[in-house]
Scaffold this active site. Structure first.
Site, short mmCIF file in Angstrom:
data_model
loop_
_atom_site.label_atom_id
_atom_site.label_comp_id
_atom_site.label_asym_id
_atom_site.label_seq_id
_atom_site.Cartn_x
_atom_site.Cartn_y
_atom_site.Cartn_z
N GLU A 257 -32.71 -10.37 22.49
CA GLU A 257 -32.70 -9.27 21.53
C GLU A 257 -33.15 -9.87 20.21
O GLU A 257 -32.43 -10.68 19.63
CB GLU A 257 -31.29 -8.70 21.37
CG GLU A 257 -30.60 -8.28 22.65
CD GLU A 257 -31.24 -7.09 23.30
OE1 GLU A 257 -31.87 -6.30 22.59
OE2 GLU A 257 -31.12 -6.95 24.53
N CYS A 294 -29.71 -4.99 13.60
CA CYS A 294 -31.00 -5.11 14.28
C CYS A 294 -31.61 -3.74 14.54
O CYS A 294 -32.82 -3.62 14.71
CB CYS A 294 -30.81 -5.85 15.58
SG CYS A 294 -29.49 -5.14 16.58
P1 NAP Z 1 -31.37 -17.24 14.41
O1 NAP Z 1 -31.57 -18.25 13.36
O2 NAP Z 1 -32.38 -17.13 15.48
O3 NAP Z 1 -29.93 -17.55 15.02
C1 NAP Z 1 -29.39 -16.82 16.06
C2 NAP Z 1 -28.46 -17.71 16.89
O4 NAP Z 1 -29.22 -18.74 17.51
C3 NAP Z 1 -27.40 -18.42 16.06
O5 NAP Z 1 -26.21 -18.52 16.82
C4 NAP Z 1 -28.00 -19.79 15.86
O6 NAP Z 1 -27.05 -20.78 15.57
C5 NAP Z 1 -28.65 -20.01 17.20
N1 NAP Z 1 -29.72 -20.99 17.22
C6 NAP Z 1 -30.48 -21.42 16.18
N2 NAP Z 1 -31.38 -22.32 16.64
C7 NAP Z 1 -31.18 -22.47 17.96
C8 NAP Z 1 -31.78 -23.25 18.99
N3 NAP Z 1 -32.79 -24.08 18.73
N4 NAP Z 1 -31.32 -23.15 20.24
C9 NAP Z 1 -30.30 -22.32 20.53
N5 NAP Z 1 -29.69 -21.54 19.62
C10 NAP Z 1 -30.12 -21.61 18.34
O7 NAP Z 1 -31.23 -15.80 13.85
P2 NAP Z 1 -30.48 -15.36 12.53
O8 NAP Z 1 -31.44 -15.53 11.44
O9 NAP Z 1 -29.14 -15.96 12.47
O10 NAP Z 1 -30.29 -13.84 12.88
C11 NAP Z 1 -30.99 -12.80 12.27
C12 NAP Z 1 -32.01 -12.23 13.20
O11 NAP Z 1 -31.38 -11.75 14.38
C13 NAP Z 1 -32.71 -11.05 12.60
O12 NAP Z 1 -34.08 -11.33 12.57
C14 NAP Z 1 -32.42 -9.89 13.51
O13 NAP Z 1 -33.53 -9.08 13.76
C15 NAP Z 1 -31.98 -10.52 14.76
N6 NAP Z 1 -30.98 -9.70 15.39
C16 NAP Z 1 -31.30 -9.01 16.51
C17 NAP Z 1 -30.37 -8.21 17.13
C18 NAP Z 1 -30.71 -7.44 18.38
O14 NAP Z 1 -29.80 -6.95 19.06
N7 NAP Z 1 -31.94 -7.30 18.73
C19 NAP Z 1 -29.09 -8.13 16.61
C20 NAP Z 1 -28.79 -8.83 15.47
C21 NAP Z 1 -29.74 -9.63 14.87
P3 NAP Z 1 -26.77 -21.21 14.05
O15 NAP Z 1 -26.23 -20.04 13.36
O16 NAP Z 1 -25.77 -22.31 14.19
O17 NAP Z 1 -28.08 -21.68 13.51
#
Ligand code: NAP
Length: 518
Positions: A257, A294
């Protein structure tokens, strides 16, 4: 230094060996807790989840596992007050926004508990009917769905530390698959606390639920052939997960997602009632959880002739929204979750403003009980293009997801252009349609269905009963094609398929009959 939150892995509480990463109150700027998992044996912990948690869950029927979900919901219900406090402290949310995360999770668990209870004592699911394979009809095939014998690694985004956990865990646990949750670091406290409460209550078998807080390093390397990853977050991280060597080499199932530039579309030739409904929904979507959803509306499509009326209605709604410290009774919109998010959202707003007009900038109003510098409060901003030609020419509004309280109004000249503009989001979680002509609304829903996980149609007759553009109901599919990640979550029992393996059992009619529930 603040408390270092322990991880639950391998059936026991384990504290990381490093100093950990700090979690902050995004309004006051104070440090709340720390998370760390360095030194943990992830492979050993994952093996424990599969061998003990998975085995114990699979030994139960669907109805028994549904009972576990109901018990988890009861534990969470008892802890609600503490969860609301953690949410306000660590996510900067007002009560309404905490409720979406916390009560939304309890509701989702309750829905899956009911769905699971109806599945009864069966230990496998049948996939359609027997199909004959021989001329005499004595030999055929029955497709069965049986629980995966791996684990579900749930990697969550920062905006839903509670709902994000349980909307993934409920279908997995109901399927008989153990869960390891990795919350986003910035808001990990609520996830960790809920897991701690559920573990302390002893309502799940050992190994059924684990939590690893802090760095994601090494998590994917510990995956095995039958594991799955449910990921919510940015498209960038999603692509790294998809191309990870362990995922590719071991055929690990991945559900993503990701970012989504959701649109709202007022159909051509609609009366004022539909316009008013749309304006109210846009205001709600921009401000609920400070736009950190999101599913939030990012692009607002309106016939050119009704642009000014819509802008006026949205602006009036935004003017009434007080932003600031969520502990203040008059505040309706709290803060973003972190300084990083504040910087990213302000950057994004500036970038959009360079290609469009700023129609409302709430930052002119002062914050209530919050310091503009220290807090992560960001006021809503409505942007807009002047006409249909400008909407066609603009590019960034269809590419950049500003994960905060911002939306852009795009005027269109005819239905064909409107549909084209919606599609420039390259697939999204949800599009909402506004109008009063059932035929036109139904046709448009089907026309856009291929590019969206959900089409939310709002007409005056459902003004009071519809569930909201951005609300994810467990009965409905959540996910979206293309840029939205291509994933599918929830949607009632459909969600169980991700955690089951389909197998074709070819056998005599007598054998196939034994596969059916008594
Ligand atoms: P992100 O940086 O991609 O982080 C999401 C999750 O992935 C966090 O738990 C993060 O841990 C972890 N992570 C980071 N690098 C990783 C890696 N190399 N391998 C495995 N896991 C890893 O996203 P964000 O910036 O926190 O979240 C915001 C984004 O999420 C927005 O762009 C939004 O569109 C999207 N979102 C989508 C939905 C949906 O249902 N489609 C819902 C909510 C948000 P850490 O926090 O420890 O870095």
């Amino acid at each position: 230094m603040s408390e270092l939150l322990p991880n639950h892995l391998g059936g026991r509480w384990q504290t990381g060996r490093g100093p950990g990463a700090a979690l902050f109150d995004p309004v006051l700027g104070t440090e709340l807790a720390r998370v760390d998992n360095s030194g943990l044996d992830l492979r050993e912990g994952f093996a424990f989840a599969r061998d003990h948690g998975g085995a114990a869950l699979r030994a139960m029927s669907y109805a028994q596992r549904a009972g576990l979900l109901a018990a988890v919901a009861k534990v969470l219900q008892a802890g609600r007050d503490a969860y609301y406090e953690i949410s306000t402290a660590n996510s900067g949310t007002v009560q309404r926004d905490s409720a979406i995360d916390i009560d939304g999770a309890i509701y989702t668990l309750g829905v899956y508990a009911k769905l699971g209870a109806a599945l009864g004592e069966q230990r496998a699911l049948l996939d359609e009917d027997v199909t004959g394979l021989s001329r005499d009809g004595g030999f055929g095939v029955q497709h069965v769905l049986v629980p995966s014998r791996g684990l579900a690694l749930c990697i969550n985004a920062f905006n839903f530390p509670s709902w994000g956990l349980w909307e993934k865990a409920a279908p997995a646990l109901l399927s008989g698959v153990p869960v390891v949750v990795k919350p986003a670091t910035a808001t990990a406290w609520l996830t960790q606390r809920m897991v701690a409460d559920v573990i302390a209550a002893g309502v799940l078998p050992p190994g059924a639920l684990s939590v690893v807080c802090g760095s994601s390093a090494g998590l994917l390397d510990a995956l095995e052939d039958f594991d799955s990853v449910g990921f919510t977050g940015s498209a960038h991280t999603a692509s790294m997960i998809r191309s990870h060597a362990a995922v590719a080499a071991r055929s690990v199932r991945v559900n993503v997602e990701a970012d989504s530039l959701n649109a709202a579309l007022l159909l051509p030739g609609q009366a004022d009632a539909a316009l008013e409904l749309m304006a109210a929904e846009v205001v709600r979507e921009m401000t609920v959880k400070s736009g950190q959803k999101c599913t939030a509306i990012r692009r607002v499509l309106v016939p050119e002739s009704q642009r000014d009326a819509l802008v006026q209605a949205i602006t009036e709604g935004l003017r009434a929204v007080r932003v600031g410290n969520p502990r203040h009774a008059e505040v309706q919109m709290g803060s973003l979750v972190s300084r990083e998010q504040k910087a990213s959202v302000l950057d994004g707003m500036r970038a959009l403003a360079a290609q469009s007009d700023v129609l409302w900038d709430g930052s002119a109003q002062s914050l209530l009980d919050a310091d503009a510098e220290r807090s992560c409060c960001v006021a809503p901003m409505l942007l807009g293009l002047p006409d249909a030609a400008a909407a066609d020419a603009a590019s960034l509004v269809h590419e950049l997801e500003v994960f905060g309280p911002a939306a852009t109004v795009l005027p269109y000249r005819d239905a064909a252009q409107a549909l084209r503009l919606v599609r420039r989001g390259r697939g999204s979680l949800v599009v909402s349609l506004y109008g009063d002509d059932p035929r036109a609304l139904g046709d448009t829903a089907l026309e856009l269905a291929d590019a969206h996980g959900r089409v939310h149609v709002i007409s005056p007759d459902v003004a009071r009963s519809h569930t909201g553009h951005g609300n994810v109901m467990p009965q409905s599919l959540h996910g979206g094609p293309g840029r939205a990640g291509g994933g599918e979550e929830l949607g009632g029992l459909r969600a169980l398929r991700f955690h089951h393996r389909r197998c074709a059992v070819q056998a005599s009619s007598a054998v196939l009959r034994t596969l059916r529930p008594e």
